[in-house]
Enzyme design. Sequence first.
Site, PDB file in Angstrom:
ATOM      1  N   GLY A  95       0.698  -1.125   0.019  1.00 58.84           N
ATOM      2  CA  GLY A  95       0.058   0.110  -0.024  1.00 58.84           C
ATOM      3  C   GLY A  95       0.892   1.295  -0.011  1.00 58.84           C
ATOM      4  O   GLY A  95       2.087   1.245   0.365  1.00 58.84           O
ATOM      5  N   ASP A 214      -7.649  12.314  10.478  1.00 59.36           N
ATOM      6  CA  ASP A 214      -7.580  11.874   9.270  1.00 59.36           C
ATOM      7  C   ASP A 214      -8.322  10.480   9.028  1.00 59.36           C
ATOM      8  O   ASP A 214      -7.904   9.566   8.270  1.00 59.36           O
ATOM      9  CB  ASP A 214      -6.342  11.757   8.654  1.00 59.36           C
ATOM     10  CG  ASP A 214      -6.163  11.839   7.103  1.00 59.36           C
ATOM     11  OD1 ASP A 214      -6.999  12.095   6.267  1.00 59.36           O
ATOM     12  OD2 ASP A 214      -4.911  11.196   6.459  1.00 59.36           O
TER      13      ASP A 214
HETATM   14  N1  LIG Z   1      -0.308  -2.313   9.608  1.00 58.73           N
HETATM   15  C1  LIG Z   1      -0.688  -2.334   8.253  1.00 58.73           C
HETATM   16  N2  LIG Z   1      -0.705  -3.575   7.952  1.00 58.73           N
HETATM   17  C2  LIG Z   1      -1.385  -3.681   6.506  1.00 58.73           C
HETATM   18  N3  LIG Z   1      -1.513  -2.518   5.474  1.00 58.73           N
HETATM   19  C3  LIG Z   1      -1.145  -1.398   6.051  1.00 58.73           C
HETATM   20  C4  LIG Z   1      -0.672  -1.219   7.504  1.00 58.73           C
HETATM   21  N4  LIG Z   1      -0.415   0.115   7.729  1.00 58.73           N
HETATM   22  C5  LIG Z   1      -0.828   0.663   6.351  1.00 58.73           C
HETATM   23  N5  LIG Z   1      -1.298  -0.352   5.599  1.00 58.73           N
HETATM   24  C6  LIG Z   1      -1.699   0.068   4.177  1.00 58.73           C
HETATM   25  O1  LIG Z   1      -0.944   1.033   3.511  1.00 58.73           O
HETATM   26  C7  LIG Z   1      -1.697   2.177   3.177  1.00 58.73           C
HETATM   27  C8  LIG Z   1      -0.832   3.497   3.393  1.00 58.73           C
HETATM   28  O2  LIG Z   1      -0.642   3.537   4.690  1.00 58.73           O
HETATM   29  P1  LIG Z   1      -0.969   5.002   5.492  1.00 58.73           P
HETATM   30  O3  LIG Z   1      -2.192   5.515   5.151  1.00 58.73           O
HETATM   31  O4  LIG Z   1      -0.488   4.660   6.868  1.00 58.73           O
HETATM   32  O5  LIG Z   1       0.203   5.991   4.619  1.00 58.73           O
HETATM   33  P2  LIG Z   1       0.146   7.606   4.371  1.00 58.73           P
HETATM   34  O6  LIG Z   1       1.043   7.923   3.402  1.00 58.73           O
HETATM   35  O7  LIG Z   1       0.049   8.297   5.625  1.00 58.73           O
HETATM   36  O8  LIG Z   1      -1.527   7.614   3.948  1.00 58.73           O
HETATM   37  P3  LIG Z   1      -2.249   9.067   3.563  1.00 58.73           P
HETATM   38  O9  LIG Z   1      -2.123   9.335   2.152  1.00 58.73           O
HETATM   39  O10 LIG Z   1      -3.873   8.339   3.939  1.00 58.73           O
HETATM   40  O11 LIG Z   1      -1.842  10.014   4.550  1.00 58.73           O
HETATM   41  C9  LIG Z   1      -2.878   1.970   4.019  1.00 58.73           C
HETATM   42  O12 LIG Z   1      -4.174   2.555   3.464  1.00 58.73           O
HETATM   43  C10 LIG Z   1      -3.129   0.511   4.329  1.00 58.73           C
HETATM   44  O13 LIG Z   1      -3.865  -0.119   3.245  1.00 58.73           O
END
Ligand SMILES: Nc1ncnc2c1ncn2[C@@H]1O[C@H](COP(=O)(O)OP(=O)(O)OP(=O)(O)O)[C@@H](O)[C@H]1O
Length: 491
Positions: A95, A214
């Site tokens: 992800g 968020d």
């Molecule tokens: N512990 C985890 N286990 C499995 N998948 C995860 C985990 N943490 C995050 N993900 C996946 O990774 C994706 C991105 O993570 P995260 O939302 O923390 O990143 P971000 O860059 O901060 O996102 P945003 O654009 O929403 O701010 C999530 O939507 C989720 O599907």
Amino acid sequence: MSPPQENQRSPVGGYHNRYSPQVINNTQYSKNKGSIEAMASRKPFGEANLNIQGSMPAKKEGFNRVLDGLKKRQLQHDFKLERAAETYEPIQNIGSGAFGIVCEAVETSSDDKVAIKKVAHASATPTLARRTLREIRVLRYIDHPNIVTLRDIFRTQGPLGIDVFLVMDLMQNNLHHIIYGNEEPLDEYYINQFLGQLLRGLEYLHVASIAHRDLKPSNLLVNQDGTLRIADFGMAKFTDNSSKKHDDEEHCYYMTQHVATLPYRAPELLFVLPEHSTAVDMWAVGCIFGEMVTRNELLPGRSVQGQIKMLLTMLGHPPQHVIDEIRCDRTKKLIQDFVRKADPDWEDIMYCKARGDDQIVRGHCDTIDFVKQLFQYDATKRISIQEALAHSYIRRVIEPQGSQKKCPFRVKKDMMQVEDLSHQELIEIMKQDVRSAENTYNEMRSGDSTGSTSSDSLSADTSGEYHPMEQHEKIMEDVATQISICEPSSL
Ligand SMILES: Nc1ncnc2c1ncn2[C@@H]1O[C@H](COP(=O)(O)OP(=O)(O)OP(=O)(O)O)[C@@H](O)[C@H]1O
């Protein structure tokens, strides 16, 4: 076709993609059974049919080999773990968001599956540094069944500054995929279970005055057994009066930079109102609940202006005292000039969005009332987390739980500090936090239960001009005077 097993090789090579759109098996679907009695007659939640199925079409072998090779190279490029490569072996990308890339990995000593989130060049800008520090500081001392578990932190030196890696327990899916991975709306049983877990996770945070800010389905991670955990704390913030001056700056930031995801953004952020607090999360809970019921975003704006118009069209005008508080003239004018609509009929909204299939809302006054309370324009009138948990709808559909553990006091103090730091201070403290966390986690891994705390490690490091521990302690003193809470055991 039987669903692929966990870690089974998929037809396209590599491990079965557990992160592709997924399916909730609706064999237990039973309309209008929202009561606790109905829940009790079902299988225990851990055995529920929350089936995870892959949906990747078979592709030619040669092409797949090339694709696998490319993915592997990308993974190696994204996750150069340096010293931590002895501890973790990345398996596949799972992800990514605006700030992080996440991969599935194995902890070699235990064979445990973990998720590693990389925040690339976390020190490059104040926004990135603050986001990273917020996430570290919320997750480090938190231990709650509905909040993602942080297992380790480390950093490497990237070309544009520090890359920070957060190692978490691996979750199998997120709520966004679960909502949209099936033709049918989500089973009422799961909607209630997910909602209940979301509220309990939020209660833990809100009681400590921490707002997530968020919340959206893709930030709610879900396992096959139905466990939901809140993730992505980059926007999380300690919200009390002392942080108002930053709120002013952030309101403008919200208007221009589109930080929080628009369809879940509360009016106080959208309209540039002087104050916001944990109430912003309750608005998002309303949006998420509506989305689970209807399989549609309730307020799907695609620009700030579009989102404001969406609110006015769907929910009518805010009360005059809310409009009077808006400081952004353009927003005020937009609202004043907009044709007035009738107050919302939530039953109709949900019914229309659900294309006539909203079994959960139709004819249930308490459900409608719950939704109404979440969508109050005036944040001070919006239902709080405690009121939500005590609401007749929640009490009807979710089994009550005993008293919850409290969020450690140090989390509040650490979070408060984050908002007051300059870019350079953020970088220094981030390095300190990562170093002390690394030590603690390493000691935990090697079985040394006398592992030093963050404060021990911080105070041990006093080299250089800047003294984060002194600053840290000064702020702690300030916070202790500002907050009249006495929790000596957690200090
Ligand atoms: N512990 C985890 N286990 C499995 N998948 C995860 C985990 N943490 C995050 N993900 C996946 O990774 C994706 C991105 O993570 P995260 O939302 O923390 O990143 P971000 O860059 O901060 O996102 P945003 O654009 O929403 O701010 C999530 O939507 C989720 O599907």
